[in-house]
Enzyme design. Structure first.
Site, PDB file in Angstrom:
ATOM      1  N   GLU A 267      39.862  48.060  38.335  1.00  0.00           N
ATOM      2  CA  GLU A 267      40.750  49.178  37.974  1.00  0.00           C
ATOM      3  C   GLU A 267      41.073  49.230  36.481  1.00  0.00           C
ATOM      4  OE1 GLU A 267      44.252  49.009  40.422  1.00  0.00           O
ATOM      5  OE2 GLU A 267      43.142  49.456  42.243  1.00  0.00           O
TER       6      GLU A 267
ATOM      7  N   GLU B 175      38.983  47.807  47.946  1.00  0.00           N
ATOM      8  CA  GLU B 175      40.385  47.550  48.333  1.00  0.00           C
ATOM      9  C   GLU B 175      40.874  48.745  49.119  1.00  0.00           C
ATOM     10  OE1 GLU B 175      43.306  46.673  45.252  1.00  0.00           O
ATOM     11  OE2 GLU B 175      41.889  45.382  44.212  1.00  0.00           O
TER      12      GLU B 175
END
Ligand code: BGP
Length: 459
Positions: A165, A359
């Site tokens: 991220e 995720e």
């Protein structure tokens, strides 16, 4: 597909060094920005729980890897701590080498494939002092670190990711105060984002040049942007949000170039990014082998305050969809269909690159309220969450999207950035006082799905 996933589909969980390992100041580890921040301002951290011990994987990894096996994992993603491996940037810490080699060999011996990430928000403090991702020197340091990691663990690991991220530290540190430096500055944000991307492509280039086997990718949090309405102003707002929070990394890492609209944005904001043409070539030549997608929530937006708004408010503003289903503990919308839409977007606009869900999970506060008499958390909400997402994912795969795995966030309840242990995400419950672990109901459900490689019958 008959509720089945393809042969070899990856099932497992993701975690990260700083959130799982502990031993924050031990065994030669250098200080990260989180260690520093907790020392400087513990009140900012939920219940003043710092990053020193977290979930103690450093000491309990043997038992934890056995549990992975017991709950059907065939894969697991974690990250190497840069500050542990290279505390001063150049000297390799032998204790870190022993620890990670032990972990990766044990995973392999238990039939669990390691996916190893290099950077999960954990900037070494010494580099933070010099500007972190705003400083070109950090790019060179990261490239060196990546090279050492590939050389030291390349015989045990063949699936790597550079960043988790990368947009999050930019958004939370330069447009918010949830990461350091905690300022609101679009120009600094743009510089940090660019140098992060550069570090990513340089690491890929080092990986390929040195002839390592295996594959390398990146993990992006994709937040599909939905406009409040079909009015052109709302649609334009969604376009800007998508550009800044998804395409700013997705396009260069998969397609090898920035979206044209990025130049438009930088011009509107009079931001000069100090790029070199040779670096644009590096971006073009070093696209990823696979993509990891973290998906928790969509982003809903409405028209910005053109002319009068400050910062990004000029382009778009958040919008609360009245029909949204919200996880009240985290405040995040649950929108399972978003995963399907992501899968089609990758299929249609990103060369149908191999990708996996890196995720997906639900964080719940006060899970002790769901303990049964035997002390097992009855987390049916987590089962529903995973199942509903998996069904939409499967629909995307039936329609041709090239997804090869699903990782839940997370394995054992772990420490989070400023929220610490407030929201529990694990398939396994952690007792913070004793560091004992106990499988939740969802762990048994996950095992069934993983081992059978299919979802329960139902639609
Ligand atoms: C992702 C991060 C993870 C993890 C997760 C849950 O964005 O990659 O590190 O923390 O979100 O979010 P949180 O812990 O903030 O609730």
């Amino acid at each position: 597909m008959n509720n089945r996933f393809p042969e070899g589909f990856l099932w497992g969980a993701a975690a990260s060094g700083p959130q799982l390992e502990g031993a924050g100041s031990k065994h030669g580890k250098g200080k990260t920005v989180w260690d520093y921040w907790f020392e400087a301002d513990p009140g900012k951290f939920y219940q003043q729980i710092g990053p020193e011990t977290t979930s103690n994987f450093y000491n309990q990894y043997k038992e934890d890897i056995l549990s992975m096996n017991e709950i059907g994992f065939n894969s697991f993603r974690t990250s190497i701590s840069w500050a542990r491996l290279l505390p001063d940037g150049t000297t390799i810490n032998p204790e870190a080498v022993t620890f990670y080699r032990e972990v990766f060999s044990r995973l392999r011996d238990h039939g669990v494939k390691s996916i190893v990430n290099l950077y999960h928000f954990d900037m070494p403090y010494r580099l933070h002092l010099k500007g972190g991702w705003e400083n070109r020197e950090t790019v060179e340091e990261f490239t060196h670190y990546a090279k050492i990691a590939f050389e030291t663990f390349g015989d045990l690991v063949n699936t790597w990711t550079t960043f988790n991220e990368p947009i999050v530290p930019v958004e939370m540190g330069y447009l918010n105060d949830k990461h350091l430096p905690g300022v609101y500055d679009l120009k600094r944000a743009a510089h940090a984002a660019y140098f992060t991307l550069l570090a990513h492509v340089k690491a890929i280039s080092v990986f390929r040049e040195s002839g390592h086997c295996g594959e390398i990718g990146i993990i992006l949090n994709l937040t599909p942007s939905y406009p409040r309405s079909d009015f052109p102003e709302d649609k334009e707002a969604a376009k800007w949000a998508d550009l800044l929070f998804n395409r700013s990394f997705l396009d260069p890492v998969v397609l090898g170039r920035y979206p044209l609209e990025m130049a438009e944005f930088l011009e509107l904001e009079a931001i000069d990014v100090p790029y070199k043409n040779t670096e644009l070539d590096l971006i073009k030549d070093n696209t990823i082998d696979f993509l990891g997608v973290n998906y928790y929530q969509p982003r809903r937006v409405q028209a910005g305050d053109k002319g009068i708004g400050v910062g990004l408010d000029k382009y778009f503003k958040p919008y609360q969809w009245p029909e949204a289903k919200i996880n009240p503990y985290r405040g995040w919308e649950i929108y399972e269909k978003g995963l399907y839409e992501i899968s089609l977007n990758i299929r249609d606009n990103y060369r149908n690159i191999p990708w996996y869900v890196a995720e997906n999970g639900i964080g719940v506060e006060g899970e002790e309220a769901f303990l049964d008499e035997e002390g097992e958390v009855q987390d049916d909400y987590r089962i529903t969450f995973m199942e509903d997402h998996l069904r939409w994912l499967q629909k995307g795969m039936v329609e041709g999207s090239n997804c090869f795995g699903y990782h839940v966030w997370t394995f054992i309840d772990n420490w989070s950035w400023l929220n610490e242990y407030k929201n529990r995400y694990g398939l396994i419950r952690l007792d913070l006082k004793t560091q004992t672990r106990r499988k939740k109901k969802s762990a048994y459900w996950f095992k069934q799905v993983a081992v059978k490689n299919r979802l329960p019958e139902k639609w």
